[in-house]
Design a protein around this motif. Structure first.
Motif, mmCIF file in Angstrom:
data_model
loop_
_atom_site.group_PDB
_atom_site.id
_atom_site.type_symbol
_atom_site.label_atom_id
_atom_site.label_comp_id
_atom_site.label_asym_id
_atom_site.label_seq_id
_atom_site.Cartn_x
_atom_site.Cartn_y
_atom_site.Cartn_z
ATOM 1 N N ILE A 89 -17.184 -16.040 12.082
ATOM 2 C CA ILE A 89 -15.799 -16.240 12.523
ATOM 3 C C ILE A 89 -15.104 -14.881 12.529
ATOM 4 C CG2 ILE A 89 -13.608 -17.418 12.082
ATOM 5 C CD1 ILE A 89 -15.979 -19.270 12.881
ATOM 6 N N LEU A 90 -14.590 -14.496 13.699
ATOM 7 C CA LEU A 90 -14.011 -13.165 13.902
ATOM 8 C C LEU A 90 -12.491 -13.130 13.833
ATOM 9 C CD1 LEU A 90 -16.271 -12.040 16.866
ATOM 10 C CD2 LEU A 90 -16.620 -11.677 14.409
ATOM 11 N N GLY A 91 -11.853 -14.305 13.859
ATOM 12 C CA GLY A 91 -10.402 -14.306 13.842
ATOM 13 C C GLY A 91 -9.815 -15.678 14.074
ATOM 14 N N ILE A 92 -8.559 -15.671 14.471
ATOM 15 C CA ILE A 92 -7.732 -16.865 14.615
ATOM 16 C C ILE A 92 -7.355 -17.061 16.082
ATOM 17 C CG2 ILE A 92 -5.448 -17.823 14.017
ATOM 18 C CD1 ILE A 92 -7.235 -17.652 11.582
ATOM 19 N N PHE A 93 -7.208 -18.316 16.495
ATOM 20 C CA PHE A 93 -6.607 -18.560 17.804
ATOM 21 C C PHE A 93 -5.357 -19.403 17.642
ATOM 22 C CE2 PHE A 93 -9.532 -22.282 17.774
ATOM 23 C CZ PHE A 93 -8.667 -23.303 18.142
ATOM 24 N N CYS A 133 2.773 -19.761 27.665
ATOM 25 C CA CYS A 133 1.853 -19.889 28.808
ATOM 26 C C CYS A 133 0.880 -21.054 28.666
ATOM 27 C CB CYS A 133 1.086 -18.582 29.033
ATOM 28 S SG CYS A 133 -0.102 -18.186 27.730
ATOM 29 N N ASP A 134 0.921 -21.779 27.570
ATOM 30 C CA ASP A 134 0.021 -22.907 27.301
ATOM 31 C C ASP A 134 -1.450 -22.517 27.306
ATOM 32 O OD1 ASP A 134 1.785 -24.949 26.696
ATOM 33 O OD2 ASP A 134 2.001 -25.603 28.772
ATOM 34 N N ASP A 135 -1.754 -21.270 27.000
ATOM 35 C CA ASP A 135 -3.131 -20.806 26.873
ATOM 36 C C ASP A 135 -3.408 -20.494 25.412
ATOM 37 O OD1 ASP A 135 -3.881 -20.951 29.556
ATOM 38 O OD2 ASP A 135 -3.258 -18.889 29.968
ATOM 39 N N LEU A 136 -4.688 -20.508 25.067
ATOM 40 C CA LEU A 136 -5.078 -20.090 23.732
ATOM 41 C C LEU A 136 -5.166 -18.570 23.701
ATOM 42 C CD1 LEU A 136 -7.864 -22.720 22.960
ATOM 43 C CD2 LEU A 136 -5.495 -22.710 22.159
ATOM 44 N N HIS A 137 -4.669 -17.972 22.631
ATOM 45 C CA HIS A 137 -4.739 -16.536 22.428
ATOM 46 C C HIS A 137 -5.585 -16.288 21.184
ATOM 47 C CE1 HIS A 137 -1.488 -15.137 25.246
ATOM 48 N NE2 HIS A 137 -1.334 -16.448 25.271
ATOM 49 N N TYR A 138 -6.496 -15.330 21.289
ATOM 50 C CA TYR A 138 -7.467 -15.046 20.235
ATOM 51 C C TYR A 138 -7.157 -13.698 19.599
ATOM 52 C CZ TYR A 138 -9.818 -18.839 22.603
ATOM 53 O OH TYR A 138 -10.108 -20.051 23.166
ATOM 54 N N TYR A 139 -7.052 -13.689 18.269
ATOM 55 C CA TYR A 139 -6.701 -12.480 17.529
ATOM 56 C C TYR A 139 -7.735 -12.239 16.445
ATOM 57 C CZ TYR A 139 -2.226 -13.171 19.805
ATOM 58 O OH TYR A 139 -1.256 -13.340 20.738
ATOM 59 N N ASP A 140 -8.342 -11.053 16.453
ATOM 60 C CA ASP A 140 -9.301 -10.766 15.390
ATOM 61 C C ASP A 140 -8.542 -10.383 14.126
ATOM 62 O OD1 ASP A 140 -8.735 -8.013 15.480
ATOM 63 O OD2 ASP A 140 -10.381 -7.604 16.844
ATOM 64 N N TRP A 141 -9.292 -10.287 13.032
ATOM 65 C CA TRP A 141 -8.662 -10.034 11.734
ATOM 66 C C TRP A 141 -7.849 -8.748 11.741
ATOM 67 C CZ3 TRP A 141 -8.979 -14.611 10.299
ATOM 68 C CH2 TRP A 141 -10.162 -15.349 10.272
ATOM 69 N N ASP A 142 -8.365 -7.690 12.373
ATOM 70 C CA ASP A 142 -7.642 -6.411 12.398
ATOM 71 C C ASP A 142 -6.308 -6.533 13.117
ATOM 72 O OD1 ASP A 142 -9.614 -5.077 10.981
ATOM 73 O OD2 ASP A 142 -10.635 -4.367 12.780
ATOM 74 N N ILE A 143 -6.297 -7.251 14.228
ATOM 75 C CA ILE A 143 -5.049 -7.417 14.988
ATOM 76 C C ILE A 143 -4.048 -8.222 14.173
ATOM 77 C CG2 ILE A 143 -4.018 -8.535 17.006
ATOM 78 C CD1 ILE A 143 -6.496 -7.649 18.591
ATOM 79 N N MET A 144 -4.514 -9.290 13.536
ATOM 80 C CA MET A 144 -3.611 -10.101 12.701
ATOM 81 C C MET A 144 -2.992 -9.233 11.604
ATOM 82 S SD MET A 144 -3.635 -13.312 13.746
ATOM 83 C CE MET A 144 -2.957 -14.106 12.316
ATOM 84 N N ALA A 145 -3.831 -8.474 10.905
ATOM 85 C CA ALA A 145 -3.340 -7.637 9.812
ATOM 86 C C ALA A 145 -2.390 -6.556 10.333
ATOM 87 C CB ALA A 145 -4.519 -7.011 9.066
ATOM 88 N N ALA A 146 -2.718 -5.942 11.462
ATOM 89 C CA ALA A 146 -1.859 -4.893 12.035
ATOM 90 C C ALA A 146 -0.493 -5.453 12.424
ATOM 91 C CB ALA A 146 -2.530 -4.246 13.237
ATOM 92 N N ASN A 147 -0.464 -6.650 13.007
ATOM 93 C CA ASN A 147 0.812 -7.270 13.383
ATOM 94 C C ASN A 147 1.680 -7.516 12.153
ATOM 95 O OD1 ASN A 147 0.172 -7.315 16.097
ATOM 96 N ND2 ASN A 147 -0.322 -9.482 16.152
ATOM 97 N N MET A 148 1.059 -8.063 11.109
ATOM 98 C CA MET A 148 1.824 -8.368 9.892
ATOM 99 C C MET A 148 2.296 -7.094 9.197
ATOM 100 S SD MET A 148 -0.420 -11.496 8.401
ATOM 101 C CE MET A 148 -0.711 -12.944 9.405
#
Length: 124
Positions: free
Chosen positions: A59-63, A69-84
């Motif tokens: 598992i590489l991340g969260i969606f 836009c009613d689409d699924l967006h995929y975020y890896d762990w690094d992107i999630m941590a960087a955003n926070m």
């Protein structure tokens, strides 16, 4: 301009309907409340635990389902941590998304990740 050569180009570049067009890059974001800061700090710690426990299972991340836009967006762990981390510093998160064609089987919803941690920590 918020540009990093390691990141993909802004998907809304030159789009007159860019949802971020109402933001003024010169105007700082309102400061976080103590409660918001606590929740983000807790979520950041969860992301670190998700990475530690879920990555060995592929598992590489969260969606998330994007309400715009009613689409699924995929975020890896690094992107999630960087955003926070950017939010905690009072900065706008850099524009970034994972690859155009992520392996959708390698991402799970946030609630699944929380449930996974709950399951491995449950008394036996």
């Amino acid at each position: 301009m918020n540009y990093d050569s390691q990141m993909p180009l802004d998907p809304f570049a030159d789009d007159p309907n860019d949802p971020a067009s109402f933001l003024d890059p010169e105007e700082p974001a309102p400061p976080l409340t103590d409660e918001e800061r606590l929740h983000i700090t807790q979520d950041l710690a969860l992301v670190a635990r998700f990475r530690e426990e879920l990555t060995p299972h592929g598992i590489l991340g969260i969606f998330f389902l994007c309400e715009d836009c009613d689409d699924l967006h995929y975020y890896d762990w690094d992107i999630m941590a960087a955003n926070m981390a950017a939010t905690l510093r009072g900065e706008l998160a850099p524009v970034h998304e994972p690859s155009v064609e992520p392996d959708v089987n390698a991402y799970v919803p946030w609630d699944y990740a929380v449930g996974f941690l709950d399951g491995i920590n449950a008394p036996r």
